[in-house]
Design a protein around this motif. Structure first.
Motif, PDB file in Angstrom:
ATOM      1  N   TYR A 188      90.255  38.440   5.536  1.00 59.63           N
ATOM      2  CA  TYR A 188      89.522  38.536   6.806  1.00 59.63           C
ATOM      3  C   TYR A 188      89.920  39.795   7.578  1.00 59.63           C
ATOM      4  CZ  TYR A 188      89.362  37.345  11.862  1.00 59.63           C
ATOM      5  OH  TYR A 188      89.230  37.356  13.222  1.00 59.63           O
ATOM      6  N   GLN A 189      91.207  40.151   7.521  1.00 57.65           N
ATOM      7  CA  GLN A 189      91.657  41.369   8.208  1.00 57.65           C
ATOM      8  C   GLN A 189      90.948  42.599   7.643  1.00 57.65           C
ATOM      9  OE1 GLN A 189      93.664  40.517  10.722  1.00 57.65           O
ATOM     10  NE2 GLN A 189      93.665  38.486   9.809  1.00 57.65           N
ATOM     11  N   GLY A 190      90.827  42.647   6.299  1.00 58.54           N
ATOM     12  CA  GLY A 190      90.172  43.790   5.675  1.00 58.54           C
ATOM     13  C   GLY A 190      88.712  43.895   6.059  1.00 58.54           C
ATOM     14  N   VAL A 191      87.985  42.784   5.983  1.00 54.37           N
ATOM     15  CA  VAL A 191      86.567  42.790   6.341  1.00 54.37           C
ATOM     16  C   VAL A 191      86.385  43.132   7.817  1.00 54.37           C
ATOM     17  CG1 VAL A 191      84.496  41.355   6.574  1.00 54.37           C
ATOM     18  CG2 VAL A 191      85.928  41.145   4.535  1.00 54.37           C
ATOM     19  N   ALA A 192      87.173  42.502   8.688  1.00 55.15           N
ATOM     20  CA  ALA A 192      87.036  42.714  10.131  1.00 55.15           C
ATOM     21  C   ALA A 192      87.414  44.137  10.533  1.00 55.15           C
ATOM     22  CB  ALA A 192      87.905  41.711  10.888  1.00 55.15           C
ATOM     23  N   ALA A 193      88.451  44.702   9.915  1.00 55.36           N
ATOM     24  CA  ALA A 193      88.859  46.067  10.239  1.00 55.36           C
ATOM     25  C   ALA A 193      87.747  47.059   9.889  1.00 55.36           C
ATOM     26  CB  ALA A 193      90.147  46.422   9.496  1.00 55.36           C
ATOM     27  N   LEU A 194      87.119  46.874   8.739  1.00 57.33           N
ATOM     28  CA  LEU A 194      85.996  47.742   8.352  1.00 57.33           C
ATOM     29  C   LEU A 194      84.804  47.538   9.279  1.00 57.33           C
ATOM     30  CD1 LEU A 194      85.653  49.773   5.940  1.00 57.33           C
ATOM     31  CD2 LEU A 194      87.712  48.374   5.883  1.00 57.33           C
ATOM     32  N   PHE A 195      84.583  46.291   9.692  1.00 58.58           N
ATOM     33  CA  PHE A 195      83.495  45.989  10.627  1.00 58.58           C
ATOM     34  C   PHE A 195      83.689  46.760  11.935  1.00 58.58           C
ATOM     35  CE2 PHE A 195      82.574  43.433  14.436  1.00 58.58           C
ATOM     36  CZ  PHE A 195      81.182  43.393  14.384  1.00 58.58           C
ATOM     37  N   VAL A 196      84.892  46.699  12.489  1.00 59.79           N
ATOM     38  CA  VAL A 196      85.179  47.380  13.756  1.00 59.79           C
ATOM     39  C   VAL A 196      85.056  48.900  13.588  1.00 59.79           C
ATOM     40  CG1 VAL A 196      86.958  47.833  15.492  1.00 59.79           C
ATOM     41  CG2 VAL A 196      86.642  45.517  14.599  1.00 59.79           C
ATOM     42  N   ALA A 197      85.622  49.434  12.501  1.00 53.76           N
ATOM     43  CA  ALA A 197      85.562  50.880  12.268  1.00 53.76           C
ATOM     44  C   ALA A 197      84.116  51.357  12.143  1.00 53.76           C
ATOM     45  CB  ALA A 197      86.347  51.223  11.011  1.00 53.76           C
ATOM     46  N   GLN A 198      83.299  50.620  11.406  1.00 50.86           N
ATOM     47  CA  GLN A 198      81.901  51.016  11.210  1.00 50.86           C
ATOM     48  C   GLN A 198      81.109  50.883  12.502  1.00 50.86           C
ATOM     49  OE1 GLN A 198      80.919  48.340   8.051  1.00 50.86           O
ATOM     50  NE2 GLN A 198      82.186  49.433   6.554  1.00 50.86           N
ATOM     51  N   ALA A 199      81.373  49.821  13.272  1.00 49.54           N
ATOM     52  CA  ALA A 199      80.638  49.607  14.518  1.00 49.54           C
ATOM     53  C   ALA A 199      80.918  50.706  15.534  1.00 49.54           C
ATOM     54  CB  ALA A 199      80.988  48.244  15.097  1.00 49.54           C
ATOM     55  N   PHE A 200      82.113  51.265  15.499  1.00 48.37           N
ATOM     56  CA  PHE A 200      82.483  52.331  16.425  1.00 48.37           C
ATOM     57  C   PHE A 200      82.333  53.713  15.797  1.00 48.37           C
ATOM     58  CE2 PHE A 200      84.442  48.844  18.694  1.00 48.37           C
ATOM     59  CZ  PHE A 200      84.269  49.195  20.026  1.00 48.37           C
ATOM     60  N   GLY A 201      81.862  53.777  14.553  1.00 50.30           N
ATOM     61  CA  GLY A 201      81.657  55.057  13.888  1.00 50.30           C
ATOM     62  C   GLY A 201      82.945  55.784  13.568  1.00 50.30           C
ATOM     63  N   ILE A 202      84.006  55.049  13.249  1.00 52.56           N
ATOM     64  CA  ILE A 202      85.310  55.655  12.960  1.00 52.56           C
ATOM     65  C   ILE A 202      85.549  55.662  11.450  1.00 52.56           C
ATOM     66  CG2 ILE A 202      87.809  55.450  13.293  1.00 52.56           C
ATOM     67  CD1 ILE A 202      87.205  54.035  15.947  1.00 52.56           C
ATOM     68  N   GLU A 203      85.866  56.834  10.921  1.00 56.45           N
ATOM     69  CA  GLU A 203      86.157  56.955   9.498  1.00 56.45           C
ATOM     70  C   GLU A 203      87.637  56.630   9.242  1.00 56.45           C
ATOM     71  OE1 GLU A 203      84.227  57.628   6.911  1.00 56.45           O
ATOM     72  OE2 GLU A 203      82.391  57.813   8.110  1.00 56.45           O
ATOM     73  N   LEU A 204      87.890  55.828   8.238  1.00 58.08           N
ATOM     74  CA  LEU A 204      89.261  55.494   7.873  1.00 58.08           C
ATOM     75  C   LEU A 204      89.658  56.247   6.605  1.00 58.08           C
ATOM     76  CD1 LEU A 204      89.320  51.602   8.406  1.00 58.08           C
ATOM     77  CD2 LEU A 204      90.110  53.385   9.970  1.00 58.08           C
ATOM     78  N   GLY A 205      90.896  56.762   6.608  1.00 58.21           N
ATOM     79  CA  GLY A 205      91.403  57.468   5.443  1.00 58.21           C
ATOM     80  C   GLY A 205      92.217  56.545   4.549  1.00 58.21           C
ATOM     81  N   MET A 206      92.635  57.060   3.400  1.00 59.03           N
ATOM     82  CA  MET A 206      93.396  56.257   2.460  1.00 59.03           C
ATOM     83  C   MET A 206      94.695  55.752   3.067  1.00 59.03           C
ATOM     84  SD  MET A 206      93.535  54.769  -0.383  1.00 59.03           S
ATOM     85  CE  MET A 206      92.048  55.484  -1.109  1.00 59.03           C
ATOM     86  N   SER A 207      95.350  56.583   3.881  1.00 62.74           N
ATOM     87  CA  SER A 207      96.611  56.164   4.494  1.00 62.74           C
ATOM     88  C   SER A 207      96.393  54.981   5.429  1.00 62.74           C
ATOM     89  CB  SER A 207      97.248  57.325   5.264  1.00 62.74           C
ATOM     90  OG  SER A 207      96.406  57.747   6.329  1.00 62.74           O
ATOM     91  N   GLN A 208      95.237  54.957   6.112  1.00 59.05           N
ATOM     92  CA  GLN A 208      94.935  53.840   7.012  1.00 59.05           C
ATOM     93  C   GLN A 208      94.609  52.577   6.228  1.00 59.05           C
ATOM     94  OE1 GLN A 208      92.024  56.330   9.045  1.00 59.05           O
ATOM     95  NE2 GLN A 208      92.975  55.803  11.001  1.00 59.05           N
ATOM     96  N   TYR A 209      93.936  52.741   5.088  1.00 55.94           N
ATOM     97  CA  TYR A 209      93.693  51.581   4.221  1.00 55.94           C
ATOM     98  C   TYR A 209      95.017  50.973   3.764  1.00 55.94           C
ATOM     99  CZ  TYR A 209      88.648  52.475   3.743  1.00 55.94           C
ATOM    100  OH  TYR A 209      87.308  52.611   3.981  1.00 55.94           O
ATOM    101  N   LEU A 210      95.944  51.818   3.346  1.00 56.06           N
ATOM    102  CA  LEU A 210      97.245  51.333   2.882  1.00 56.06           C
ATOM    103  C   LEU A 210      98.022  50.673   4.017  1.00 56.06           C
ATOM    104  CD1 LEU A 210      98.318  54.288   0.545  1.00 56.06           C
ATOM    105  CD2 LEU A 210      97.455  52.032  -0.127  1.00 56.06           C
ATOM    106  N   THR A 211      97.882  51.238   5.235  1.00 55.05           N
ATOM    107  CA  THR A 211      98.556  50.656   6.397  1.00 55.05           C
ATOM    108  C   THR A 211      98.016  49.264   6.699  1.00 55.05           C
ATOM    109  OG1 THR A 211      98.947  52.842   7.375  1.00 55.05           O
ATOM    110  CG2 THR A 211      99.051  50.939   8.856  1.00 55.05           C
ATOM    111  N   ILE A 212      96.694  49.111   6.582  1.00 56.65           N
ATOM    112  CA  ILE A 212      96.084  47.795   6.807  1.00 56.65           C
ATOM    113  C   ILE A 212      96.620  46.789   5.807  1.00 56.65           C
ATOM    114  CG2 ILE A 212      93.926  46.484   6.683  1.00 56.65           C
ATOM    115  CD1 ILE A 212      92.506  48.961   7.801  1.00 56.65           C
ATOM    116  N   ILE A 213      96.693  47.193   4.524  1.00 60.47           N
ATOM    117  CA  ILE A 213      97.194  46.292   3.484  1.00 60.47           C
ATOM    118  C   ILE A 213      98.632  45.887   3.764  1.00 60.47           C
ATOM    119  CG2 ILE A 213      97.808  46.128   1.029  1.00 60.47           C
ATOM    120  CD1 ILE A 213      95.396  47.898   0.419  1.00 60.47           C
ATOM    121  N   LEU A 214      99.481  46.864   4.097  1.00 59.07           N
ATOM    122  CA  LEU A 214     100.896  46.579   4.339  1.00 59.07           C
ATOM    123  C   LEU A 214     101.090  45.730   5.587  1.00 59.07           C
ATOM    124  CD1 LEU A 214     103.857  47.046   3.563  1.00 59.07           C
ATOM    125  CD2 LEU A 214     103.809  49.138   4.926  1.00 59.07           C
TER     126      LEU A 214
END
Length: 432
Positions: A317-343
């Protein structure tokens, strides 16, 4: 369990159904009832029906502390090989953390693929204060209860687990002097299990009330605009359950995955409607032992631990919701941010309570860790109950999968019982 012949009378068709069949039927009728109430403007009636579900949840929660403590003490006293208990602990934690990280990755992948936040305007959402996760060392220190009675009163499962393990270990170490205490807990365990059996028999009525309330309160108006978010999480939960859990049961444990899912249908449905991993624990422990043949010594350790630290559904749910928020606000996430979300989500899941709504607090922590606006949480909160149902069912499925895998690796599973299709039957409490 004592069996009786077919029941007769006006309610015979209902009483002759297996418990899982009663629960599924109650779920369907509850959804239909709720949709009708919502469509006719009777949402208040749905709120009144919820009281029945609240009563059922209270009965389930009533069992958590005695069941966890008594069953875990009995599990510890039945194991004299402490090295084996250590192996079980290491395997459990490794399984839970590994599958949690995998679940977040699936959530991120589906979020990137399905674009749940595309076209949704969050400008009107209310700002929220960030919630910071307590330091890991604080969570570690918090495992040790200052007062075991207070831990029981507060329902702190992790502290209860810690005290129960030490208590059971102490009973073993004193040898013959601990036999009266050991016998007392064995007897008490039988009583608690019978009480659990009685409470579970009321599950269909609780499930009906909770589903009628959810459908009656939310209706279709709120669900349709955010349907992509809901679909992404539900699809991800199915993928994770079938491919990850089913795959591990089949490939690693070399057991029939279909039988695994058949055996845990009751706890899955109760978790889906109650949205509480801890609250479903009594049902999960009963199903895993009776339906899948897992020994009590393994189930009494891995399941309470899993209800506390295994949050695969919540992590996804954290992964889906984080992408939802980023897309809704037009924010691009990088690989380091993806890894941070996972950790962050993996570590935060260790200290997240297995109770309804805990995922929102965890989401706030994850969004803060990568600098995403917390306003998105306000929108997610509107459908959180719907999302919580799927993620809790996945959490409970993961607990059961871990238990089966470890039991198989330790030779603590009755393969004949596992391979025999069997599900819990509602006890005939009128016969005593």
């Amino acid at each position: 369990m004592k069996t009786t012949g077919p029941k007769t009378g006006i309610f015979a068709p209902w009483r002759n159904l297996m418990l899982w069949q009663q629960i599924v039927l109650a779920l369907i009728v509850g959804v239909v009832t709720g949709i009708v109430l919502n469509a006719t403007g009777n949402a208040a009636t749905a709120g009144a029906i919820k009281n029945i579900g609240t009563l059922f949840l209270s009965l389930i929660k009533m069992l958590i502390v005695p069941l966890v403590f008594v069953s875990l003490v009995c599990g510890m006293t039945s194991v004299t090989d402490m090295a084996r208990m250590g192996r079980i602990g290491v395997k459990s934690i490794g399984f839970y953390l590994g599958t949690t990280a995998f679940a977040i990755a699936i959530g991120l992948a589906l979020g990137a693929l399905m674009q749940p936040g595309a076209g949704i305007d969050l400008s009107a959402a209310a700002a929220m204060e960030p919630v910071t996760a307590p330091p890991f060392i604080q969570q570690l220190i918090g495992i040790v209860p200052k007062n075991p009675i207070a831990a029981a009163a507060d329902g702190n499962v992790l502290q209860i687990i810690f005290f129960a393990i030490l208590f059971g270990l102490a009973i073993n170490l004193v040898g013959e002097a601990g036999k009266p205490v050991r016998d007392f807990f064995e007897s008490l365990n039988s009583v608690v299990l019978k009480l659990t059996e009685i409470v579970i028999s009321f599950a269909p009525y609780g499930v009906f009330a909770l589903m009628a309330w959810v459908a009656g309160t939310y209706g279709l108006d709120l669900l349709l605009p955010l349907g992509t978010v809901i679909a992404a999480l539900y699809f991800g939960c199915v993928i994770h359950a079938v491919l990850v859990y089913g795959g591990l049961v089949s490939v690693v444990a070399r057991l029939n995955p279909i039988r695994f899912f058949q055996g845990i249908i009751e706890p899955q449905i109760v978790a889906f409607t109650s949205t509480s991993s801890s609250g479903t624990l009594p049902v999960t422990m009963t199903a895993v032992q009776q339906n899948l043949g897992v020994s009590r010594s393994v189930a009494s350790f891995t399941l309470p631990l899993g209800a506390t630290i295994n949050m695969d559904g919540t992590a996804m749910y954290q992964g889906v919701a984080a992408l939802f928020v980023a897309q809704a606000f037009g924010i691009e996430l990088g690989m380091s941010q993806y890894l941070t979300i996972i950790l962050t989500a993996t570590l935060a899941s260790i200290g997240t309570a297995g109770v309804p709504g805990a995922g929102l607090v965890m989401l706030s922590m994850v969004l803060t860790s990568v600098g995403l606006p917390l306003e998105g949480v306000a929108i997610i909160a509107g459908i959180d109950r719907i999302l919580d149902m799927a993620r809790t069912a996945l959490n409970v499925t993961g607990d059961a999968a871990c238990t089966v895998l470890i039991a198989k690796s330790e030779g603590e599973i009755d393969l004949a019982a596992y391979d025999t299709p069997h599900v819990l039957k509602s006890p005939d409490i009128s016969r005593g």
